[in-house]
Design an enzyme around this catalytic site. Sequence first.
Site, short mmCIF file in Angstrom:
data_model
loop_
_atom_site.label_atom_id
_atom_site.label_comp_id
_atom_site.label_asym_id
_atom_site.label_seq_id
_atom_site.Cartn_x
_atom_site.Cartn_y
_atom_site.Cartn_z
N THR A 1 -13.55 40.94 98.17
CA THR A 1 -13.17 39.60 98.60
C THR A 1 -12.14 39.65 99.73
O THR A 1 -11.48 40.65 99.96
CB THR A 1 -12.58 38.79 97.43
OG1 THR A 1 -11.38 39.42 96.98
CG2 THR A 1 -13.56 38.68 96.28
N ASP A 2 -12.04 38.51 100.40
CA ASP A 2 -11.01 38.38 101.44
C ASP A 2 -9.76 37.75 100.82
O ASP A 2 -9.68 37.57 99.61
CB ASP A 2 -11.55 37.56 102.62
CG ASP A 2 -11.98 36.15 102.23
OD1 ASP A 2 -11.57 35.64 101.16
OD2 ASP A 2 -12.73 35.53 103.01
N GLN A 3 -8.81 37.37 101.64
CA GLN A 3 -7.55 36.83 101.14
C GLN A 3 -7.74 35.53 100.35
O GLN A 3 -6.93 35.19 99.50
CB GLN A 3 -6.59 36.59 102.32
CG GLN A 3 -5.19 36.23 101.90
CD GLN A 3 -4.24 36.15 103.08
OE1 GLN A 3 -4.66 36.27 104.22
NE2 GLN A 3 -2.97 35.93 102.81
N ILE B 1 -12.87 34.99 98.39
CA ILE B 1 -14.30 34.78 98.66
C ILE B 1 -14.91 36.11 99.06
O ILE B 1 -14.32 36.88 99.82
CB ILE B 1 -14.48 33.74 99.79
CG1 ILE B 1 -13.99 32.37 99.29
CG2 ILE B 1 -15.93 33.67 100.25
CD1 ILE B 1 -13.97 31.31 100.36
#
Length: 141
Positions: free
Chosen positions: A14-16, A19
């Site tokens: 995931t990103d920050q 997601i």
Amino acid sequence: MAVTTKIRVRYAETDQMGIVHHAVYPIWFEAARGDYIRSKGMGYDEIEKAGFMLPLHDLTCTYIRPCRYEEDVIVKTRVLKATGVKLVFGYEVFGEGEDTPRIKGTTTHAWVHADTFCMANLKKEAPEIYQIIEEGYREDQ
């Protein structure tokens, strides 16, 4: 009939914002493709031992809705096209229990000789392997 692969979204995927990063879906497609082939009674390792490989030629991915950290997702995989020289897989990624896909994609692969990477016609050169793929394709239609 599509083969399903269950995946729990890991933090590293995931990103920050929590997601799933767009680059992760092709990795999930690869895992699901391996499950699909194993479900037909063979693995990639057996294909390679027979002297053939199935390198990626083309990949598509349509992002409809995101997947998020800690979700369980289901990747449904099926063969869209099977010829002696080419194999096309279709993928749909669902949230567990959902009926509408969040992600859709395809991968197109070419059959090649493992030692030369030259095109191979699996239908003629390894009919026993081709038959397994062809039967899977017919089941998926």
